[in-house]
Scaffold this active site. Sequence first.
Site, PDB file in Angstrom:
ATOM      1  N   SER A 101      30.640 -25.762  67.475  1.00  0.00           N
ATOM      2  CA  SER A 101      30.577 -27.088  68.064  1.00  0.00           C
ATOM      3  C   SER A 101      30.056 -28.104  67.052  1.00  0.00           C
ATOM      4  CB  SER A 101      29.705 -27.016  69.331  1.00  0.00           C
ATOM      5  OG  SER A 101      29.726 -28.221  70.030  1.00  0.00           O
ATOM      6  N   HIS A 126      35.471 -27.450  69.286  1.00  0.00           N
ATOM      7  CA  HIS A 126      35.934 -27.850  70.618  1.00  0.00           C
ATOM      8  C   HIS A 126      35.577 -29.317  70.824  1.00  0.00           C
ATOM      9  CE1 HIS A 126      31.912 -26.605  72.785  1.00  0.00           C
ATOM     10  NE2 HIS A 126      31.717 -27.493  71.834  1.00  0.00           N
TER      11      HIS A 126
END
Length: 196
Positions: A101, A126
């Site tokens: 992330s 993501h």
Amino acid sequence: MPIGVPKVPFRSPGEEDASWVDIYNRLYRERLLFLGQEVDSEISNQLIGLMIYLSIEDDTQDLYLFINSPGGWVIPGVALYDTMQFVQPDVHTICMGSAASMGSFILVGGEITKRLAFPHARVMIHQPAGSFSEVATGEFILEVGELLKLRETLTRVYVQRTGKPVWVVSEDMERDVFMSATEAQAYGIVDLVAVE
């Protein structure tokens, strides 16, 4: 039995006797920085302060940021990324363990050609997430708009720094995409994979 942060001897230039300092303090003096937790305002501000201080102290020596992070808050992560672009010394990023992330966003922010992953490291990208529980409708619309702007910013940076087309990065950010070190190299998030 917890031992706390290990201490190591350090001798300042011009001093005869070494003093004992915690290991991270000693490593910071060698321009080695560590992101080994979730990204939040506290760790982001500490690393930003260190980068700026070390840059002022000597802007000709590179900085090395070791990353093993599950991700974290977007704004503090973007602030850290922006600082990496702002300081004069090149910032090498090294992924050990995982950069997920926001951790992968900081990893890709290292100086191009100076981004490295250890052979068994994992990288995950993501889209940014928000928490919308118990939010009034008007606030919800504002938060969604802000979240879309943040997603656009992150996508633009990944596109610029990996060389991937916008549609590929946008599609990949729709879900959690996990990569090995060699897959992250092929994607353009890192430039090198350390040899085992």
